[in-house]
Design a protein around this motif. Structure first.
Motif, short mmCIF file in Angstrom:
data_model
loop_
_atom_site.label_atom_id
_atom_site.label_comp_id
_atom_site.label_asym_id
_atom_site.label_seq_id
_atom_site.Cartn_x
_atom_site.Cartn_y
_atom_site.Cartn_z
N ARG A 1 65.30 26.83 32.67
CA ARG A 1 64.99 26.35 31.51
C ARG A 1 64.44 24.99 31.34
N ALA A 2 64.83 24.25 32.13
CA ALA A 2 64.42 22.68 32.25
C ALA A 2 62.79 22.83 32.54
N VAL A 3 62.49 23.47 33.55
CA VAL A 3 60.96 23.62 33.77
C VAL A 3 60.21 24.29 32.74
N HIS A 4 60.75 25.06 31.93
CA HIS A 4 59.94 25.76 31.04
C HIS A 4 59.80 24.80 29.69
N ARG A 5 61.03 24.10 29.56
CA ARG A 5 60.74 23.02 28.38
C ARG A 5 59.78 21.82 29.05
N SER A 6 59.77 21.59 30.37
CA SER A 6 58.73 20.62 30.57
C SER A 6 57.35 21.13 30.46
N CYS B 1 66.48 33.76 29.68
CA CYS B 1 66.10 33.65 28.41
C CYS B 1 65.78 32.17 27.95
N VAL B 2 64.48 31.66 27.83
CA VAL B 2 64.02 30.30 27.57
C VAL B 2 63.66 30.18 26.24
N ASP B 3 64.18 30.78 25.05
CA ASP B 3 64.04 30.82 23.71
C ASP B 3 62.44 31.01 23.62
N ASP B 4 61.80 30.39 22.53
CA ASP B 4 60.35 30.67 22.30
C ASP B 4 59.33 30.05 23.12
N THR B 5 60.02 29.28 24.00
CA THR B 5 58.72 28.65 25.02
C THR B 5 58.76 29.73 26.24
N ASP B 6 59.48 30.84 26.41
CA ASP B 6 59.59 31.45 27.51
C ASP B 6 58.06 32.17 27.82
N THR B 7 57.42 32.51 26.90
CA THR B 7 56.08 33.09 27.09
C THR B 7 55.00 32.20 26.43
N VAL B 8 55.22 31.54 25.31
CA VAL B 8 54.27 30.84 24.69
C VAL B 8 54.43 29.35 24.65
N THR C 1 49.66 30.91 28.26
CA THR C 1 50.96 31.62 28.47
C THR C 1 51.68 31.02 29.93
N THR C 2 52.83 31.04 29.78
CA THR C 2 53.63 30.67 30.82
C THR C 2 54.22 31.79 31.48
N HIS C 3 53.87 31.76 32.96
CA HIS C 3 54.32 32.80 33.63
C HIS C 3 55.65 32.49 34.68
N ARG C 4 56.25 33.50 35.23
CA ARG C 4 57.49 33.28 36.21
C ARG C 4 57.30 34.54 37.09
N ILE C 5 57.31 33.97 38.47
CA ILE C 5 57.37 34.85 39.63
C ILE C 5 58.61 34.62 40.46
N SER C 6 59.23 35.70 41.05
CA SER C 6 60.25 35.50 41.96
C SER C 6 59.79 36.18 43.17
N ALA C 7 59.62 35.65 44.32
CA ALA C 7 59.40 36.52 45.60
C ALA C 7 60.54 36.17 46.74
N ARG C 8 60.40 37.00 47.70
CA ARG C 8 61.45 36.89 48.75
C ARG C 8 60.82 36.10 50.17
N HIS C 9 61.54 35.50 50.67
CA HIS C 9 61.08 35.18 51.98
C HIS C 9 62.53 35.17 52.89
N ARG C 10 62.08 35.21 54.25
CA ARG C 10 63.03 35.53 55.29
C ARG C 10 64.24 34.62 55.19
N PRO D 1 63.34 18.20 32.25
CA PRO D 1 61.85 18.48 32.07
C PRO D 1 61.08 17.29 32.59
N GLU D 2 61.73 16.05 32.18
CA GLU D 2 61.46 14.65 32.71
C GLU D 2 60.93 14.59 34.07
N ARG D 3 61.83 15.27 35.01
CA ARG D 3 61.70 14.98 36.39
C ARG D 3 60.56 16.14 36.88
N VAL D 4 60.42 17.00 36.30
CA VAL D 4 59.17 17.75 36.78
C VAL D 4 57.82 17.14 36.21
N ALA D 5 57.78 16.54 35.08
CA ALA D 5 56.84 15.51 34.72
C ALA D 5 56.67 14.10 35.38
N SER D 6 57.63 13.93 35.92
CA SER D 6 57.39 12.61 36.72
C SER D 6 56.83 12.78 38.14
#
Length: 420
Positions: free
Chosen positions: A41-46, A76-83, A91-100, A136-141
């Motif tokens: 949620r913090a990342v998407h708010r950023s 769920c990231v309210d209305d900032t989840d996709t726009v 459009t904001t995207h979100r991906i989760s992948a696996r690593h060993r 959000p500020e940490r991401v922006a910094s």
């Protein structure tokens, strides 16, 4: 070229669907189900607040066994989840992948930079889910100095009390600063910002075991502009599991020595000696406090026995002058380990590592008790010091490592093994 061992078909499909982006925020997780939702949620708010016209994606590389990845995808990231703007520009995207799960983070970092390269990202920000304060500020910094100011690598600066991050303040910071001649407060950053150019260079190093030290070294030794940004206290989430001290020391110091060995052609000829500048951009609300128990007595209690038990090994690694000084200190009623003696110790171990006087893991294991003693002395001397005073004391240690570089260069070249 796509690395088939890292980029699965499913991940490749997701990356192709996203297309080219401006900003990737990468998060490597391992059983972070209890805290990952807040970070997402913090990342998407950023994204919505600071990057409304940017093409953005949150990329999660997960190696755990809990529901972290599912939470990332479903959070769920309210209305900032996709726009991310009222004009629906991006459009904001979100991906989760696996690593060993093992070796884990090295694979995950490779996956991050390879994915960011495929997305042609202009900026990659890596976050640490083990830390509180991922706002959000940490991401922006971490992102804005790359996007707006043209830096290629942005490392964090933290307030550290005496007992916090001793491996960083007593070994990694002075060692890297002394050898490379460009001092970072956090040469082993678990969060940072990278430009697209640096990402491309890192992605091409698929044969290298990637960690924070290799990323730092690539930035310091290449034609890249490097900066630091103040992020306040570094507070780890309560309850996160930690590796054993010996395992962490072996992994981190082994990586540090190997990285310096690999980049010797740079620092053997470098005459620079400077602190990497701080960027004026820092948006974090500085809150929180770091409480770390002082363990100076415990760290020092076996100093004399360790030196005695390691006598044969130390005689193969250290000069007689350095060894005599260590023995004298270890057997005194109030052991000392002055910064100049500590710098000489690490320098001679580094030269022995390069010369191959014994197996690398055995060499680093022999250094650990001496590091523990140095850490104990530092804690005893600075137990009540403020973070600013701790930083000043660490600066003095760094200065001695700069002085000892001449010894390293002379004996490195005399070893006859070149620059590796």
């Amino acid at each position: 070229m796509v690395d088939d061992t890292l980029i699965s078909d499913d991940l490749l499909r997701q990356l192709v669907a996203v297309g080219q982006v401006d900003l990737v925020v990468g998060v490597v997780t391992h059983n972070h189900a209890s805290s990952i939702g807040e970070l997402v949620r913090a990342v998407h708010r950023s994204f919505a607040t600071f990057f409304p016209r940017q093409r953005t994606v949150l990329l999660n590389s997960d190696g755990g066994t809990d529901e972290t990845a599912a939470i990332v995808r479903a959070c769920c990231v309210d209305d900032t989840d996709t726009v991310t703007t009222s004009h629906r520009l991006r459009t904001t995207h979100r991906i989760s992948a696996r690593h060993r799960a093992a070796p884990g983070r090295a694979d995950a970092l490779h996956l991050m930079v390879k994915s960011a390269e495929l997305l042609q990202a202009r900026t990659l920000v890596l976050l640490d889910p083990d830390l509180t304060g991922n706002t959000p500020e940490r991401v922006a910094s971490l992102a804005m100095p790359v996007r707006d100011d043209g830096f290629d690598f942005v490392a964090p600066v933290y307030d550290r009390p005496a007992a916090d991050g001793l491996l960083v303040t007593q070994l990694l910071r002075p060692l890297f600063g002394g050898m490379y001649g460009r001092r970072l407060f956090e040469p082993f950053p678990t969060e940072c910002g990278c430009s697209g150019g640096l990402v491309t260079a890192l992605a091409e190093e698929a044969h290298v075991a990637m960690d924070a030290l290799t990323m730092t070294s690539a930035a310091l030794t290449g034609s890249y502009s490097v900066s630091q940004v103040y992020l306040g206290p570094r507070v780890v989430c309560a309850g996160r599991p930690k590796g054993s001290v010996s395992d962490v020391f072996l992994d981190v110091v082994g990586s540090a020595f190997a990285t310096l060995d690999a980049h010797a052609s740079y620092w053997l000829t470098s005459t620079t000696s400077e602190v990497v500048p701080m960027t004026g951009r820092g948006l974090v609300d500085v809150t929180g406090d770091v409480r770390v128990a002082n363990q100076s007595s415990r760290l020092l209690e076996t100093f004399a026995d360790d030196v005695r038990n390691l006598d044969e090994v130390l005689r193969r690694v250290l000069t007689p002058h350095t060894l005599d000084a260590i023995v004298s200190s270890a057997t005194s009623p109030a052991p000392l380990y002055p910064t100049r003696l500590w710098a000489a110790t690490v320098a001679e171990f580094l030269v022995a590592y390069h010369a191959g006087v014994m197996r690398h893991d055995h060499l680093i294991q022999a250094l650990m008790p001496l590091y523990m003693a140095r850490a104990g002395v530092f804690l005893r001397e600075h137990e009540t010091a403020s973070p600013a005073d701790v930083a000043a004391a660490t600066d003095a240690t760094c200065a001695d490592f700069v002085e000892i570089k001449r010894y390293v260069i002379e004996h490195w070249l005399a070893s006859g093994r070149g620059t590796s």
